[in-house]
Design a protein around this motif. Structure first.
Motif, PDB file in Angstrom:
ATOM      1  N   THR A 288      28.257  45.145  49.719  1.00  0.00           N
ATOM      2  CA  THR A 288      29.509  44.706  50.333  1.00  0.00           C
ATOM      3  C   THR A 288      30.061  43.474  49.635  1.00  0.00           C
ATOM      4  N   LEU A 289      29.209  42.475  49.368  1.00  0.00           N
ATOM      5  CA  LEU A 289      29.665  41.275  48.669  1.00  0.00           C
ATOM      6  C   LEU A 289      30.165  41.616  47.269  1.00  0.00           C
ATOM      7  N   ALA A 290      29.459  42.487  46.573  1.00  0.00           N
ATOM      8  CA  ALA A 290      29.896  42.877  45.235  1.00  0.00           C
ATOM      9  C   ALA A 290      31.255  43.561  45.283  1.00  0.00           C
ATOM     10  N   TYR A 291      31.464  44.402  46.276  1.00  0.00           N
ATOM     11  CA  TYR A 291      32.735  45.114  46.400  1.00  0.00           C
ATOM     12  C   TYR A 291      33.887  44.148  46.666  1.00  0.00           C
ATOM     13  N   ILE A 292      33.683  43.200  47.569  1.00  0.00           N
ATOM     14  CA  ILE A 292      34.754  42.275  47.936  1.00  0.00           C
ATOM     15  C   ILE A 292      35.055  41.296  46.808  1.00  0.00           C
TER      16      ILE A 292
END
Length: 360
Positions: A288-292
């Motif tokens: 999720t952090l990588a995506y955002i």
């Protein structure tokens, strides 16, 4: 040709006759005067070249004439469409409810599953996963192809740093997961999902497992948990709230049988425990952090998830069996719980990654 008008008073020698036909002739036949160029009133004229930045403004910010700094572009996931709802319903029916299992009633699947030979049974189950994920990947790609291409174009910003962070994030995530699991009180618990995957991998070629669990499965999950739950939903809700929703729902997907059993009989033992959920929460948070942080990049989230699963398959097929055999042959199983802790870390590595795809 008309003749020039004649002076009725004759030629005046003081004034030469005008050369009206001469090129560039001046007044009365005089040659054209060369007028000197006026000097540049503010010093030297500006030289050609790139624009020079002016002084900072009153707040100390750079002048507007400076070119804008390159920043991470957003991949623009787009709005929800009816196809997304169809994809969600298809995923629920095909993968979660087990609609693809209906093929088990059709030959040759029925023959393989009823043969009583474990190898044929596991291979039949793997082929059912291939069909299920194949159908879902076709649907997901049809609906997210444009968003995927936009994320590829946006990937160019600091691409070398992004690629470098893929293995770094994988190693860091595994270390963090191992520390959390061991700190909570012991070895990771083997879920039914994990047991099914381990049994299947024993009879499936490595490259076939990479195709399904390393490439197809991650894209399907990134389409639903990142592209839909964060990318498109963030047009209506704060993106960090969407991230929390994605992190919470990601592990729940992998424990649906346990949740159903708990609702039916709260006293029945299940594999849904804090230790078994930790690997999913950590991995979901990293994805999720990588995506955002990469501008809602679908390609980067899929790349990180795929690298994670491929490395897990490498460990499951080649590293873990060799290491466990080495520890047994070395006869050090009585040294201060070394084997227990090593087995716990290895279990974290496989449980964290392999259980994220397949065998739902």
């Amino acid at each position: 040709m008309t003749q020039p008008p004649q002076n009725p008073y004759g030629h005046d020698p003081r004034y030469p006759a005008p050369d009206v036909y001469g090129p560039g002739a001046g007044l009365y036949g005089q040659p054209p005067q060369q007028h000197a160029q006026p000097a540049y009133p503010y010093g030297e004229p500006p030289q050609p070249g790139p624009p020079q930045p002016g002084p900072p403004d009153q707040h100390g910010w750079p002048p507007a004439s400076l070119p804008p700094r390159k920043r991470q572009r957003d991949s623009e996931p787009g709005r929800f469409v009816w196809g997304d709802l169809i994809a969600v319903l298809a995923y629920v029916v095909v993968m979660l409810v087990g609609g693809v299992s209906l093929l088990a009633l059709v030959p040759p699947f029925s023959t393989m599953l009823g043969s009583g030979v474990e190898q044929q049974e596991q291979q039949a189950l793997f082929l059912l996963n291939v069909i299920g994920y194949g159908v879902m990947v076709v649907i997901a790609l049809a609906l997210s192809a444009k968003a995927l291409w936009r994320s590829v174009r946006a990937f160019g910003h600091l691409w070398w740093l992004k690629l470098l962070l893929v293995p770094v994030a994988w190693v860091g995530t595994l270390i963090l997961t191992a520390l959390l699991v061991l700190g909570l009180g012991g070895e990771p618990e083997t879920s039914e999902n994990q047991l099914a995957i381990e049994s299947m991998l024993a009879f499936v070629p490595f490259l076939a497992a990479v195709l399904v669990m390393g490439l197809l499965g991650p894209y399907v999950e990134e389409y639903f948990f990142r592209h839909l739950l964060i990318g498109k939903l963030s047009r209506y809700i704060n993106i960090w709230i969407c991230g929390v929703i994605s992190v919470i729902t990601f592990p729940l997907l992998h424990f649906i049988p346990a949740l159903v059993l708990m609702l039916a009989d709260p006293s029945a033992p299940t594999d849904l425990t804090v230790i078994s959920v930790v690997p999913y929460v950590v991995m979901g948070s990293v994805f999720t952090l990588a995506y955002i942080l990469t501008g809602r990049s679908l390609i980067y989230a899929w790349l990180l998830h795929a690298f994670n699963n491929v490395m897990a398959l490498v460990m499951a097929y080649f590293v873990q069996p060799q290491l466990e055999q080495f520890l047994e042959d070395s006869g050090i199983d009585d040294v201060g719980g070394l084997v227990a802790h090593t087995g716990a870390v290895l279990r974290v590595l496989t449980e964290t990654t392999l259980a994220l795809t397949g065998g739902k």
